[in-house]
Design a protein around this motif. Structure first.
Motif, PDB file in Angstrom:
ATOM      1  N   UNK A 315      24.449  14.608 -18.967  1.00  0.00           N
ATOM      2  CA  UNK A 315      25.832  14.656 -18.459  1.00  0.00           C
ATOM      3  C   UNK A 315      26.108  15.904 -17.635  1.00  0.00           C
ATOM      4  N   UNK A 316      26.941  15.730 -16.611  1.00  0.00           N
ATOM      5  CA  UNK A 316      27.509  16.858 -15.863  1.00  0.00           C
ATOM      6  C   UNK A 316      26.440  17.772 -15.249  1.00  0.00           C
ATOM      7  N   UNK A 317      25.394  17.209 -14.675  1.00  0.00           N
ATOM      8  CA  UNK A 317      24.377  18.041 -14.025  1.00  0.00           C
ATOM      9  C   UNK A 317      24.843  18.373 -12.610  1.00  0.00           C
ATOM     10  N   UNK A 318      24.960  19.659 -12.329  1.00  0.00           N
ATOM     11  CA  UNK A 318      25.369  20.107 -11.001  1.00  0.00           C
ATOM     12  C   UNK A 318      24.164  20.725 -10.306  1.00  0.00           C
ATOM     13  N   UNK A 319      23.765  20.167  -9.175  1.00  0.00           N
ATOM     14  CA  UNK A 319      22.599  20.647  -8.422  1.00  0.00           C
ATOM     15  C   UNK A 319      23.090  21.290  -7.129  1.00  0.00           C
ATOM     16  N   UNK A 320      22.738  22.546  -6.911  1.00  0.00           N
ATOM     17  CA  UNK A 320      23.191  23.283  -5.735  1.00  0.00           C
ATOM     18  C   UNK A 320      22.063  24.136  -5.174  1.00  0.00           C
ATOM     19  N   UNK A 321      22.275  24.564  -3.919  1.00  0.00           N
ATOM     20  CA  UNK A 321      21.354  25.495  -3.273  1.00  0.00           C
ATOM     21  C   UNK A 321      22.007  26.880  -3.277  1.00  0.00           C
ATOM     22  N   UNK A 369      17.009  26.640  -5.926  1.00  0.00           N
ATOM     23  CA  UNK A 369      17.736  25.417  -6.253  1.00  0.00           C
ATOM     24  C   UNK A 369      18.160  25.510  -7.715  1.00  0.00           C
ATOM     25  N   UNK A 370      19.432  25.254  -7.984  1.00  0.00           N
ATOM     26  CA  UNK A 370      19.930  25.395  -9.354  1.00  0.00           C
ATOM     27  C   UNK A 370      20.347  24.034  -9.902  1.00  0.00           C
ATOM     28  N   UNK A 371      20.021  23.804 -11.165  1.00  0.00           N
ATOM     29  CA  UNK A 371      20.501  22.645 -11.921  1.00  0.00           C
ATOM     30  C   UNK A 371      21.258  23.198 -13.119  1.00  0.00           C
ATOM     31  N   UNK A 372      22.543  22.921 -13.165  1.00  0.00           N
ATOM     32  CA  UNK A 372      23.397  23.562 -14.176  1.00  0.00           C
ATOM     33  C   UNK A 372      24.133  22.506 -15.000  1.00  0.00           C
ATOM     34  N   UNK A 373      24.169  22.767 -16.305  1.00  0.00           N
ATOM     35  CA  UNK A 373      24.899  21.901 -17.226  1.00  0.00           C
ATOM     36  C   UNK A 373      25.928  22.737 -17.976  1.00  0.00           C
ATOM     37  N   UNK A 374      27.149  22.244 -18.032  1.00  0.00           N
ATOM     38  CA  UNK A 374      28.209  22.876 -18.816  1.00  0.00           C
ATOM     39  C   UNK A 374      28.452  21.982 -20.026  1.00  0.00           C
ATOM     40  N   UNK A 375      28.117  22.511 -21.204  1.00  0.00           N
ATOM     41  CA  UNK A 375      28.148  21.716 -22.423  1.00  0.00           C
ATOM     42  C   UNK A 375      29.090  22.344 -23.454  1.00  0.00           C
TER      43      UNK A 375
END
Length: 547
Positions: A315-321, A369-375
């Protein structure tokens, strides 16, 4: 340059803030607290600055927190802010503005009482202030005999008031003034206490509601321009919009052992390094840029929310450069690039692509490249950074995990009745709990004295003091506790990294095979890496023992 939205709307409740609701509300609750300022001064990085007359003009926790946050986020000429991942920073600032507005309304009422019953009868007011100052002094220097000294001072003041009321030193109109000189401040104290109690109850209701998780919106009428000439409201509105834009920056900072500012310490690191060789039967492999592989990895990371097993998506995976800039561990501020490569607070895509393709050996800026999860409703932020570098014909794909833990327990404290344990009458070996008033005499005097200066925050800070925030400042990252003190949060950090690493490695092999690169040795390395991840454990990746 990004155009700021100047339309009214700061009063509209913004409750849809995604998975970061809990942390945003807990931070916002600090603006409404009436506890002693020493509570927030105990937080890491927060310094208490005592004013010239700290005992009489000291701020409460909410007053000090509100003033410090507003100065740091909306003040003119302020330093850049570190992004607060997992937090709606603007909502916290709006709650600070709402708390300030509520206290200003209280102070306006108290100021009238102070002027009529305090300033007009200043000699009598000074007598009572001397009593309160003396009680505060003995409470600090002689806590064992504070009760005796306080009683003596109060009796002395009462005796003097009675003497002046019954036997004024002069006759006529001045005699009448002396009669009421010490009584008027007492009447003012009674009225002021009613005012303070009314506003304290409202502040505590907001504090408790936010901690309990209710969707309480902050109303900021000062940020809604009433007409085209309302410059102050327009400037405040623009500052809030600018704060939102700044929090969405793609320029991050790495501060040595402090880790990635705003995203926490690096707890894990996985790398695949192998020489690029043409596939069997090929004279050479097809040339590519590091950005091409990074883009392919980004596409694969976008599928993490999908799964062939029902409910298996992340859930809620944010992928950014991101552009990650290296700064010293002890740096007290951050900076951002400027020029045509920047679009306000964000670096343009073509500039990021150029950095990704450039040889960065010997530079302090890298593409990631970042993959971020807010849990856990914002109480846990798990960030995985992926870097692609090529030196000569050696490809290195690095993956590092960062974790930002839950907020300090202070922010989760609920408002409680003020209590005091005293020995039982006749049974001194047992104790009983006495419920104290929400607003005591000392607090009435403190608020009444601060009220006339509420329009002059700089002078009020000089008189009563305040707190300074840790730098570089991130509203979310400043007071994050250790992630590893919670079993499930620890597990979630470890578990969430594995699918990301698998997706990165699968995308890498697929991309290399498409470009006629021999992937046999890469597959062998990836197999070893996956075996190591079976027993992955957190460690201090940025603390090097160099002997």
């Amino acid at each position: 340059m990004t155009k700021l939205d100047m339309t009214p709307g700061a009063q509209i409740p913004r409750t849809d803030v995604g998975p970061q609701t809990a942390v945003t509300q807990l931070l916002s609750s600090a603006a409404y607290r009436d506890t002693e300022v020493e509570a927030i001064a105990a937080l890491e990085g927060v310094k208490l600055k005592e004013g010239k007359f700290f005992k009489l003009f000291r701020p409460s926790t909410g007053e000090a927190f509100t003033r410090a946050v507003l100065d740091r986020t909306l003040g003119k000429g302020r330093l850049p802010l570190v992004p607060s991942f997992g937090t709606d920073t603007r909502m916290v600032v709006e709650h600070c503005l709402a708390a300030q507005e509520l206290r200003d309304a209280r102070d306006r009422e108290l100021m009238v009482v102070t002027m009529l019953t305090g300033v007009l009868f200043l000699p009598g007011t000074l007598i009572w202030l001397a009593v309160f100052y003396g009680r505060a002094y003995f409470k600090k220097t002689s806590p064992g005999r504070e009760g005796f000294y306080s009683t003596a001072l109060v009796l002395l003041a009462v005796g003097l008031a009675a003497l002046l009321a019954l036997r004024p030193p002069v006759a006529g109109p001045f005699g009448l003034y002396f009669r009421v000189m010490t009584l008027a401040p007492v009447i003012g104290w009674f009225v002021a206490k009613r005012i303070c109690l009314r506003f304290t109850i409202e502040l505590r209701e907001r504090w408790g509601g936010l901690v309990a998780g209710s969707a309480m919106a902050a109303t900021v009428p000062k940020a809604v321009p009433r007409d085209d000439l309302d410059k102050k409201a327009a400037e405040l509105r623009a500052s809030l919009e600018r704060l939102t834009v700044e929090q969405e920056t793609n320029v991050q900072h790495y501060a040595g052992a402090k880790g990635l500012l705003g995203a926490g310490l690096r707890w894990g690191d996985w790398q695949v390094v192998e020489e690029l060789r043409p596939a069997e039967g090929q004279v050479d492999f097809r040339a590519f840029h590091p950005w091409d592989l990074a883009r392919s990895i980004t596409t694969r990371l976008g599928t993490l929310s999908q799964s062939e097993v029902a409910g298996g998506g992340m859930p809620h995976v944010s992928v950014q450069q991101w552009l990650v800039v290296d700064i010293p561990e002890g740096a007290d501020e951050i900076g951002r690039p400027s020029g045509p490569d920047m679009d306000n607070y964000r670096m343009r895509d073509f500039a990021l692509q150029a950095i990704a393709n450039r040889q960065t050996l010997g530079t302090d800026s890298r593409h990631r490249t970042s993959a971020q999860l807010v849990l856990h409703k914002g109480q846990l932020v798990s960030t995985v950074l992926i870097g692609v570098t090529v030196m000569n014909n050696t490809l290195r794909v690095s993956v590092s995990g960062h974790a930002l833990g839950p907020l300090h327990g202070l922010f989760g404290a609920k408002p409680k009745p003020k209590e005091l344990k005293v020995p039982k009458t006749g049974k001194f070996w047992e104790e009983r709990t006495v419920i104290l008033p929400l607003v005591n005499n000392d607090d009435v005097v403190r608020q009444a004295l601060r009220a006339p200066f509420h329009k002059f925050p700089t002078l009020l800070s000089w008189l009563g003091g305040g707190v300074s925030l840790p730098e570089p400042f991130s509203l979310r990252g400043a007071w994050a506790d250790r992630t590893w003190t919670s079993r499930f949060k620890s597990d979630d950090v470890l578990f969430s990294a594995t699918p990301v690493v698998n997706a990165v490695m699968a995308a890498t092999v697929e991309f290399l095979a498409e470009h006629d690169v021999n992937v046999d040795r890469f597959n062998s390395r990836i197999g070893i890496l996956r075996s190591e991840m079976q027993g992955s454990r957190p460690f201090k990746a940025d603390n090097y023992d160099a002997g």
